[in-house]
Design an enzyme around this catalytic site. Structure first.
Site, PDB file in Angstrom:
ATOM      1  CB  CYS A   1      -0.849  -0.032   1.273  1.00  0.00           C
ATOM      2  SG  CYS A   1      -1.863   1.430   1.525  1.00  0.00           S
TER       3      CYS A   1
ATOM      4  CB  CYS B   1      -2.775   4.076  -5.695  1.00  0.00           C
ATOM      5  SG  CYS B   1      -4.153   3.332  -4.776  1.00  0.00           S
TER       6      CYS B   1
HETATM    7  N1  DGL Z   1      -3.992   0.812  -2.143  1.00  0.00           N
HETATM    8  C1  DGL Z   1      -3.529   1.875  -1.340  1.00  0.00           C
HETATM    9  C2  DGL Z   1      -2.303   2.539  -1.946  1.00  0.00           C
HETATM   10  O1  DGL Z   1      -1.540   1.905  -2.619  1.00  0.00           O
HETATM   11  C3  DGL Z   1      -4.457   2.919  -0.838  1.00  0.00           C
HETATM   12  C4  DGL Z   1      -5.895   2.864  -1.006  1.00  0.00           C
HETATM   13  C5  DGL Z   1      -6.613   3.655   0.060  1.00  0.00           C
HETATM   14  O2  DGL Z   1      -6.842   4.852  -0.101  1.00  0.00           O
HETATM   15  O3  DGL Z   1      -6.908   3.024   1.070  1.00  0.00           O
HETATM   16  O4  DGL Z   1      -2.074   3.702  -1.712  1.00  0.00           O
END
Ligand code: DGL
Length: 278
Positions: free
Chosen positions: A77, A196
């Site tokens: 993440c 993301c």
């Molecule tokens: N998948 C996450 C990232 O790579 C974030 C998604 C969220 O906002 O929770 O930043």
């Protein structure tokens, strides 16, 4: 709970489903290892939350994965990597267990850029949290001071994906909007980082609004390659990672919802279990 010294799976953590795009590539590259995937779906999205909240949620998740037997945890993440990784590495690990490790996904992504951009102008898309933290700008600048970075937060994309609206016509409006905004910032961008882990799910729509010469960087492959390399360079950690080719999936939300949505991200059906981490 005291942490066990017995070898265990590699932990992979995301605020929700996005980390599955990273898990998939890691599993392809390193199929022999065991994994625990943990999605904090009950508290997603993280991208609009404060530094303190993302740090606290991520701390809880990492500690839970350690308690589940993981010695190595990947923050799949960007938001957690941007806002919590450094504090966990510098403040928390020593108190929990100085031999456990937590790795993020921003550095492996940034490392790949040197061989990819020709113009030296790179665009980065991410959550508000990731973009406002300037983590990509800082890391790119450290490794490649000549590369110019242009960033754009895309706050509507994660909700579109988490709510299964990613392939509906309504999603086109928001995809086109953020792509137009980043392209307006600089005409020489030739590489666009999907900063993301959710965004690869929108890749078909993203390509539709992007000139063909711009290369899209999806992080999974780069993260998987760097992890492989890390395990070769750190045999003491590799010994603590079990290798039976199994994965357990945990979600903090409804198990049924997680299993249904996971088919968007993964080829195989999965069985998930509920886990409270807060
Ligand atoms: N998948 C996450 C990232 O790579 C974030 C998604 C969220 O906002 O929770 O930043």
């Amino acid at each position: 709970m005291p942490l066990s010294e017995t070898p265990g799976p590699i932990g992979i953590f995301d605020s929700g489903y996005g980390g599955l795009t990273i898990y998939e590539k890691i599993k392809e590259t390193l199929p022999q290892y065991d994994y625990i995937y943990l999605g904090d779906n009950a508290r997603t999205p993280y991208g609009t939350r404060s530094f303190e909240v993302v740090y606290e949620f991520t701390r809880q998740a990492v500690l839970k994965l350690f308690e589940c037997g993981c010695h190595l945890v990947i923050l799949a993440c960007n938001t957690a990597s941007a806002k919590a990784l450094r504090s966990i590495q510098q403040k928390d690990l020593a108190g929990w267990d100085k031999n456990r490790r937590v790795l993020g996904i921003i550095l492996p992504t940034v490392e790949s850029l040197g061989n990819i951009t020709h113009t030296g102008h790179v665009g980065v898309l991410g959550t508000e949290g990731t973009i406002n933290s300037c983590s990509y700008d800082i890391e790119i600048n450290k490794l490649y001071p000549d590369i110019k970075v242009y960033s754009q937060a895309c706050p509507m994309w994660v909700p579109l994906i988490e709510n299964n609206e990613y392939d509906k016509p309504g999603a086109d409006y928001f995809v086109e909007k953020y792509i137009e905004q980043i392209l307006k910032k600089d005409a020489q961008i030739d590489t666009l980082v999907l900063g993301c882990t959710h965004y690869p799910i929108l890749i078909y729509k993203i390509s539709r609004y992007l000139p063909e010469h711009i290369k899209i960087i999806s992080q999974g492959t780069y993260v998987a390659d760097r992890l492989k390399d890390y395990l070769i360079r750190h045999p003491e950690m590799d010994e603590k990672c079990t290798k039976n080719g199994n994965t357990l999936f945990f979600t903090t939300e409804s198990v049924e919802k997680f299993m249904n949505m996971s088919s968007v991200f993964l080829k195989d059906d999965i069985v998930a279990e509920h886990l409270d981490i807060g």
